[in-house]
Design a protein around this motif. Structure first.
Motif, PDB file in Angstrom:
ATOM      1  N   ASP A   1      -0.585   2.609  -4.858  1.00  9.99           N
ATOM      2  CA  ASP A   1      -1.935   2.123  -5.130  1.00  9.99           C
ATOM      3  C   ASP A   1      -2.010   0.647  -4.740  1.00  9.99           C
ATOM      4  O   ASP A   1      -1.205  -0.163  -5.212  1.00  9.99           O
ATOM      5  CB  ASP A   1      -2.271   2.298  -6.614  1.00  9.99           C
ATOM      6  N   ILE A   2      -2.987   0.305  -3.885  1.00 10.07           N
ATOM      7  CA  ILE A   2      -3.025  -1.057  -3.342  1.00 10.07           C
ATOM      8  C   ILE A   2      -3.259  -2.098  -4.437  1.00 10.07           C
ATOM      9  O   ILE A   2      -2.571  -3.132  -4.490  1.00 10.07           O
ATOM     10  CB  ILE A   2      -4.099  -1.164  -2.235  1.00 10.07           C
TER      11      ILE A   2
ATOM     12  N   SER B   1      -9.066  -7.019  -2.061  1.00 16.03           N
ATOM     13  CA  SER B   1      -7.738  -7.615  -2.203  1.00 16.03           C
ATOM     14  C   SER B   1      -7.822  -9.128  -2.355  1.00 16.03           C
ATOM     15  O   SER B   1      -7.090  -9.730  -3.148  1.00 16.03           O
ATOM     16  CB  SER B   1      -6.873  -7.248  -0.999  1.00 16.03           C
TER      17      SER B   1
ATOM     18  N   ASP C   1       0.801  -1.238   0.000  1.00 19.95           N
ATOM     19  CA  ASP C   1       0.000   0.000   0.000  1.00 19.95           C
ATOM     20  C   ASP C   1       0.828   1.280   0.000  1.00 19.95           C
ATOM     21  O   ASP C   1       0.353   2.333   0.417  1.00 19.95           O
ATOM     22  CB  ASP C   1      -0.975   0.000   1.181  1.00 19.95           C
TER      23      ASP C   1
ATOM     24  N   ILE D   1     -11.196  -2.864   1.698  1.00 22.69           N
ATOM     25  CA  ILE D   1      -9.976  -3.238   0.988  1.00 22.69           C
ATOM     26  C   ILE D   1      -9.673  -4.722   1.122  1.00 22.69           C
ATOM     27  O   ILE D   1      -9.191  -5.359   0.180  1.00 22.69           O
ATOM     28  CB  ILE D   1      -8.804  -2.392   1.502  1.00 22.69           C
TER      29      ILE D   1
ATOM     30  N   SER E   1      -3.145   0.575   5.585  1.00 18.13           N
ATOM     31  CA  SER E   1      -3.896   1.832   5.524  1.00 18.13           C
ATOM     32  C   SER E   1      -5.209   1.623   4.795  1.00 18.13           C
ATOM     33  O   SER E   1      -5.433   0.572   4.170  1.00 18.13           O
ATOM     34  CB  SER E   1      -3.075   2.906   4.798  1.00 18.13           C
TER      35      SER E   1
ATOM     36  N   ILE F   1      -1.358  -4.946   4.301  1.00 17.02           N
ATOM     37  CA  ILE F   1      -2.025  -3.675   4.031  1.00 17.02           C
ATOM     38  C   ILE F   1      -2.057  -2.896   5.336  1.00 17.02           C
ATOM     39  O   ILE F   1      -2.532  -3.400   6.358  1.00 17.02           O
ATOM     40  CB  ILE F   1      -3.454  -3.897   3.500  1.00 17.02           C
TER      41      ILE F   1
END
Length: 428
Positions: A232-233, A265, A229, A261, A255, A253
């Motif tokens: 851009d994740i 993900s 992160d 998310i 944040s 991750i």
């Protein structure tokens, strides 16, 4: 051990009492002190005993060096008689208490220190410093373990604590059920498994996310965790799998809205064929944040600030009070700070099924025990000599069993009454 010698943790007012007691002849009068909490921190339903083994080790090494005695004499903290007494100090009494990993409630006598007045009173600040910190961390960590519902927790709070407190906090978190710590000193000192990954600085150093990931994988192999992160994740995840392949062990991750998310993900990882790649989340997680992620595809949590600061309760609120002098119960009658006199023994009462129902605290002697009662105190020091202690892993398992034994309402994160009531029977 701490770089600060245990003896220097003595408070000024304790040595004032020692000097006066030596002068008036009461220094060796047999006394009993108890450590207990009048109330649990707001919102808590149980406390967790932690730090006792650390404390016993520090009491074993509790000595005043010649330089320390000279410092105290020159500063007028002690007179010549007090200085001579400190120079020869050795704790020769007894210490009993609840096992590490035991639950406690308001009024639970979690530690009992017996001996001459002076040799016991100089231990007050040391005992409360260790126990208030370690018990606070362990209670917060235990709540996070409950909220995680069997998922793995990593303690990552070293940067949010004093350097020695960080090591103690890692120990307490592991005792409470965390599986790893990022603190290498705790790993070396206590044998706690360690874990960690690169930070954002490593990605920024390379200026290119793929290059940073490639360097980490080249060094550690695919059995590593990539932090995705920094920029851009979604693109970070694509870059991670492009570099490491679908065999990558995990992504982290740190944040964003993790409830959203995490799901996105997981879907992206699966679409890239990385169905076995784990998702680790971190970033100011406490027990409440962990609980909100219970339904999300998260495999592991990293907790830092909240766990090492007791998650809003940085002290367990324990006190160290004189309860008996020469076999006679003594009490403090101050408003809102009254004590119950006399040395006490505690039992935990259970149903035949093993569910705890009540804690009974009675004056010293043989309590009226029922078939499913369990004595809570054990010996830690006898005649000044430490007794063999359980291992950290044994204490960890003890806490796990204790949490299983309390009614399910006691595990709620919401405010409420203590998980079980405590009945304190005053001395007759």
């Amino acid at each position: 051990m701490s770089t600060l010698r245990p003896a220097l943790l003595t408070d000024h007012y304790e040595l004032t009492m020692v000097s006066a007691a030596l002068r008036d002849g009461t220094a060796d009068r047999p006394c009993v002190f108890e450590v207990f909490s009048r109330r649990l921190p707001t919102g808590r339903r149980y406390g967790v005993v932690a730090g006792t083994a650390r404390l016993i080790g520090m009491i074993r090494d509790f000595r005043f060096s010649a330089d320390e005695v000279d410092f105290l004499r020159r500063g007028g903290v002690v007179d010549d008689a007090g200085a001579d007494w400190l120079a020869g100090y050795r704790f020769t009494g007894d210490i009993d208490g609840y096992a590490e990993g035991e639950l406690f409630f308001p009024g639970s006598p979690i530690l009992t220190v017996s001996g001459g007045f002076a040799e016991c009173v100089v231990l007050e600040t040391l005992a409360l410093s260790v126990l208030n910190h370690d018990c606070a961390v362990a209670a917060a960590a235990a709540r996070m373990v409950t909220a995680a519902r069997g998922r793995t927790l990593i303690e990552m709070g070293s940067r949010r604590a004093h350097e020695e407190a960080a090591v103690a906090a890692a120990r307490s978190a592991y005792l409470a059920g965390f599986r790893f710590t990022s603190n290498l000193a705790a790993g070396e000192r206590y044998g706690i498994p360690t874990a960690g990954t690169a930070a954002h600085a490593f990605t920024l150093l390379h200026g290119d996310e793929r290059a940073a990931f490639a360097s980490q994988v080249a060094t550690l192999g695919k059995d590593t965790t990539l932090l995705v992160d920094t920029y851009d994740i979604s693109q970070g995840i694509r870059n991670a799998i492009e570099v490491a392949g679908p065999e990558l062990r995990a992504i982290r991750i740190d944040s964003g809205d993790l409830t959203v998310i995490a799901q996105q993900s997981r879907e992206l990882l699966d679409s890239l064929g990385a169905t076995e790649t784990k998702i680790i989340v971190s970033g100011d997680l406490d027990e409440y944040a962990i609980a909100t992620l219970a339904a999300e595809p998260v495999d592991m949590y990293g907790a830092g600030t909240a766990v090492v600061t007791g998650s809003g309760a940085p002290t367990a609120g324990l006190v160290y009070k004189l309860v008996e002098v020469a076999g006679r119960p003594v009490v403090k009658r101050s408003e809102h700070k009254a004590t119950i006199g006399g040395r006490k023994v505690a039992v935990r009462r259970h149903k035949p099924t093993g569910t705890a129902t009540e804690e009974i605290v009675v004056p010293q002697g043989v309590p009226d025990r029922q078939s499913h009662d369990r004595l809570l105190q054990r010996s830690y020091v006898a005649g000044g000599e430490p007794v063999d202690l359980p291992t950290l892993d044994e204490s960890r398992e003890h806490l796990r069993q204790c949490l299983i034994s309390i009614p399910w309402e006691g595990l709620k994160l919401s405010a409420g009454d203590p998980a079980i009531p405590v009945t304190v029977v005053p001395a007759g």
